[in-house]
Design a protein around this motif. Structure first.
Motif, PDB file in Angstrom:
ATOM      1  N   MET A   1       0.845  -1.163   0.000  1.00 37.01           N
ATOM      2  CA  MET A   1       0.000   0.000   0.000  1.00 37.01           C
ATOM      3  C   MET A   1       0.892   1.228   0.000  1.00 37.01           C
ATOM      4  SD  MET A   1      -2.390   1.398   3.087  1.00 37.01           S
ATOM      5  CE  MET A   1      -3.526   0.063   3.011  1.00 37.01           C
ATOM      6  N   THR A   2       0.765   2.060  -0.993  1.00 38.34           N
ATOM      7  CA  THR A   2       1.547   3.281  -1.061  1.00 38.34           C
ATOM      8  C   THR A   2       0.601   4.462  -0.975  1.00 38.34           C
ATOM      9  OG1 THR A   2       3.185   2.195  -2.427  1.00 38.34           O
ATOM     10  CG2 THR A   2       3.208   4.575  -2.410  1.00 38.34           C
ATOM     11  N   ASP A   3       0.774   5.249   0.049  1.00 40.06           N
ATOM     12  CA  ASP A   3      -0.035   6.449   0.215  1.00 40.06           C
ATOM     13  C   ASP A   3       0.719   7.631  -0.367  1.00 40.06           C
ATOM     14  OD1 ASP A   3      -2.129   5.205   1.622  1.00 40.06           O
ATOM     15  OD2 ASP A   3      -0.963   5.257   3.466  1.00 40.06           O
ATOM     16  N   ALA A   4      -0.022   8.652  -0.726  1.00 38.61           N
ATOM     17  CA  ALA A   4       0.614   9.876  -1.200  1.00 38.61           C
ATOM     18  C   ALA A   4       1.330  10.531  -0.026  1.00 38.61           C
ATOM     19  CB  ALA A   4      -0.445  10.818  -1.771  1.00 38.61           C
ATOM     20  N   PRO A   5       2.456  11.159  -0.291  1.00 42.40           N
ATOM     21  CA  PRO A   5       3.171  11.845   0.794  1.00 42.40           C
ATOM     22  C   PRO A   5       2.317  12.959   1.392  1.00 42.40           C
ATOM     23  CG  PRO A   5       4.518  11.737  -1.195  1.00 42.40           C
ATOM     24  CD  PRO A   5       3.146  11.264  -1.564  1.00 42.40           C
ATOM     25  N   ILE A   6       2.496  13.172   2.679  1.00 44.04           N
ATOM     26  CA  ILE A   6       1.819  14.273   3.368  1.00 44.04           C
ATOM     27  C   ILE A   6       2.544  15.555   2.984  1.00 44.04           C
ATOM     28  CG2 ILE A   6       1.199  15.235   5.613  1.00 44.04           C
ATOM     29  CD1 ILE A   6       1.389  12.307   6.676  1.00 44.04           C
TER      30      ILE A   6
ATOM     31  N   GLU B   1      12.355  -2.322  -6.682  1.00 49.23           N
ATOM     32  CA  GLU B   1      11.812  -3.685  -6.729  1.00 49.23           C
ATOM     33  C   GLU B   1      11.887  -4.357  -5.353  1.00 49.23           C
ATOM     34  OE1 GLU B   1      12.860  -7.951  -8.881  1.00 49.23           O
ATOM     35  OE2 GLU B   1      13.706  -6.106  -9.708  1.00 49.23           O
ATOM     36  N   ILE B   2      13.022  -4.238  -4.697  1.00 48.58           N
ATOM     37  CA  ILE B   2      13.179  -4.832  -3.365  1.00 48.58           C
ATOM     38  C   ILE B   2      12.199  -4.194  -2.380  1.00 48.58           C
ATOM     39  CG2 ILE B   2      14.743  -4.981  -1.374  1.00 48.58           C
ATOM     40  CD1 ILE B   2      17.016  -5.439  -3.406  1.00 48.58           C
ATOM     41  N   GLN B   3      12.090  -2.880  -2.410  1.00 49.74           N
ATOM     42  CA  GLN B   3      11.171  -2.201  -1.498  1.00 49.74           C
ATOM     43  C   GLN B   3       9.729  -2.650  -1.746  1.00 49.74           C
ATOM     44  OE1 GLN B   3      12.466   1.799  -2.488  1.00 49.74           O
ATOM     45  NE2 GLN B   3      13.395   2.038  -0.457  1.00 49.74           N
ATOM     46  N   ASN B   4       9.335  -2.768  -3.009  1.00 51.71           N
ATOM     47  CA  ASN B   4       7.981  -3.220  -3.334  1.00 51.71           C
ATOM     48  C   ASN B   4       7.746  -4.655  -2.879  1.00 51.71           C
ATOM     49  OD1 ASN B   4       7.304  -0.750  -4.459  1.00 51.71           O
ATOM     50  ND2 ASN B   4       7.776  -1.391  -6.538  1.00 51.71           N
ATOM     51  N   GLU B   5       8.746  -5.511  -3.049  1.00 53.52           N
ATOM     52  CA  GLU B   5       8.612  -6.906  -2.617  1.00 53.52           C
ATOM     53  C   GLU B   5       8.483  -6.999  -1.094  1.00 53.52           C
ATOM     54  OE1 GLU B   5      11.831  -9.212  -4.249  1.00 53.52           O
ATOM     55  OE2 GLU B   5      11.213  -8.798  -6.312  1.00 53.52           O
ATOM     56  N   MET B   6       9.278  -6.219  -0.381  1.00 49.64           N
ATOM     57  CA  MET B   6       9.194  -6.230   1.088  1.00 49.64           C
ATOM     58  C   MET B   6       7.832  -5.728   1.552  1.00 49.64           C
ATOM     59  SD  MET B   6      13.028  -4.959   2.048  1.00 49.64           S
ATOM     60  CE  MET B   6      12.691  -4.777   3.780  1.00 49.64           C
ATOM     61  N   ARG B   7       7.358  -4.650   0.938  1.00 50.31           N
ATOM     62  CA  ARG B   7       6.045  -4.105   1.306  1.00 50.31           C
ATOM     63  C   ARG B   7       4.946  -5.135   1.022  1.00 50.31           C
ATOM     64  NH1 ARG B   7       4.941  -1.296   4.998  1.00 50.31           N
ATOM     65  NH2 ARG B   7       3.393  -2.845   5.330  1.00 50.31           N
ATOM     66  N   ALA B   8       5.007  -5.792  -0.137  1.00 45.24           N
ATOM     67  CA  ALA B   8       3.997  -6.798  -0.489  1.00 45.24           C
ATOM     68  C   ALA B   8       4.020  -7.957   0.497  1.00 45.24           C
ATOM     69  CB  ALA B   8       4.221  -7.287  -1.916  1.00 45.24           C
ATOM     70  N   LEU B   9       5.209  -8.373   0.896  1.00 47.41           N
ATOM     71  CA  LEU B   9       5.332  -9.471   1.850  1.00 47.41           C
ATOM     72  C   LEU B   9       4.659  -9.110   3.173  1.00 47.41           C
ATOM     73  CD1 LEU B   9       6.591 -12.252   2.486  1.00 47.41           C
ATOM     74  CD2 LEU B   9       8.635 -11.025   3.224  1.00 47.41           C
ATOM     75  N   LEU B  10       4.920  -7.931   3.682  1.00 48.51           N
ATOM     76  CA  LEU B  10       4.322  -7.516   4.951  1.00 48.51           C
ATOM     77  C   LEU B  10       2.835  -7.195   4.811  1.00 48.51           C
ATOM     78  CD1 LEU B  10       7.267  -5.350   6.295  1.00 48.51           C
ATOM     79  CD2 LEU B  10       6.578  -7.641   7.037  1.00 48.51           C
ATOM     80  N   ASP B  11       2.424  -6.686   3.654  1.00 54.24           N
ATOM     81  CA  ASP B  11       1.007  -6.375   3.426  1.00 54.24           C
ATOM     82  C   ASP B  11       0.127  -7.621   3.504  1.00 54.24           C
ATOM     83  OD1 ASP B  11       1.451  -3.675   3.158  1.00 54.24           O
ATOM     84  OD2 ASP B  11       1.262  -3.636   0.968  1.00 54.24           O
ATOM     85  N   ARG B  12       0.705  -8.792   3.266  1.00 53.59           N
ATOM     86  CA  ARG B  12      -0.072 -10.036   3.350  1.00 53.59           C
ATOM     87  C   ARG B  12      -0.715 -10.213   4.721  1.00 53.59           C
ATOM     88  NH1 ARG B  12       4.199 -14.385   1.921  1.00 53.59           N
ATOM     89  NH2 ARG B  12       3.033 -15.426   3.540  1.00 53.59           N
TER      90      ARG B  12
END
Length: 185
Positions: A1-6, A145-156
């Motif tokens: 999940m990527t939110d827009a920056p504040i 790519e690594i950051q997206n993979e880590m985020r996807a793993l934790l988002d599960r």
């Protein structure tokens, strides 16, 4: 999940107090809690907890839970905050830096507290506690790519935060703190 920056300096300044980050973390891990319950858990006065919860509510990070009774619990509304100085004017950039520093201050305090309690964990949990770091050489695309993979793993496992009924027996709150620093080459 990527939110827009504040980007709103007022909202960023609301996050520039380390105690507010503690409240966000507590509500994320413990679920809805009253100011009195937050006070007991965090060792801060009820008045202080109430004040900081109201400030977080003003900017949409927490909200009161509707229901009977005088003391209303607070719940987390926005669990993911993205803070960046990118594209902000001077006022916004200073507010973003203050929010980032407040976050880091409370996060490092939390890591120190966990380290002190490490020896009190049961052996099966103690084996999984740790701090590590590594340096490697990546392109910008590989890093993304690594950051997206880590985020996807934790988002599960995100639904378990929102819905305690989904937590398997024996599940505990586990904190991941990931920092990415890039050299100035």
């Amino acid at each position: 999940m990527t939110d827009a920056p504040i980007t709103d300096p007022k909202v960023l300044r609301a996050l520039s107090h380390p105690f507010r980050w503690k409240l966000i973390n507590l509500l994320t891990e413990q679920g809805p809690s009253t100011a009195t319950q937050c006070s007991a858990k965090l060792g801060e006065s009820v008045a202080s907890c109430s004040y900081h919860l109201n400030m977080l509510a003003k900017y949409g990070f927490v909200a009161e839970v509707e229901g009977p009774g005088r003391q209303k619990p607070w719940r987390i509304v926005k669990r993911h905050q993205m803070i960046s100085t990118e594209g902000l004017d001077e006022e916004g950039a200073l507010a973003a830096e203050a929010a980032e520093l407040a976050y880091l201050e409370q996060e490092f305090e939390r890591i120190r507290d966990y380290q002190k309690l490490h020896e009190h964990l049961s052996e099966e949990w103690r084996d999984h506690y740790g701090i590590s770091s590594t340096t490697t050489f990546l392109t910008r695309e590989e890093l993304r790519e690594i950051q997206n993979e880590m985020r996807a793993l934790l988002d599960r496992f995100d639904e378990r935060v929102e819905n305690p009924e989904l937590r398997p027996e024996g599940a505990r709150a586990v904190r991941f703190f990931v920092s990415t620093a890039v050299s100035q080459d």
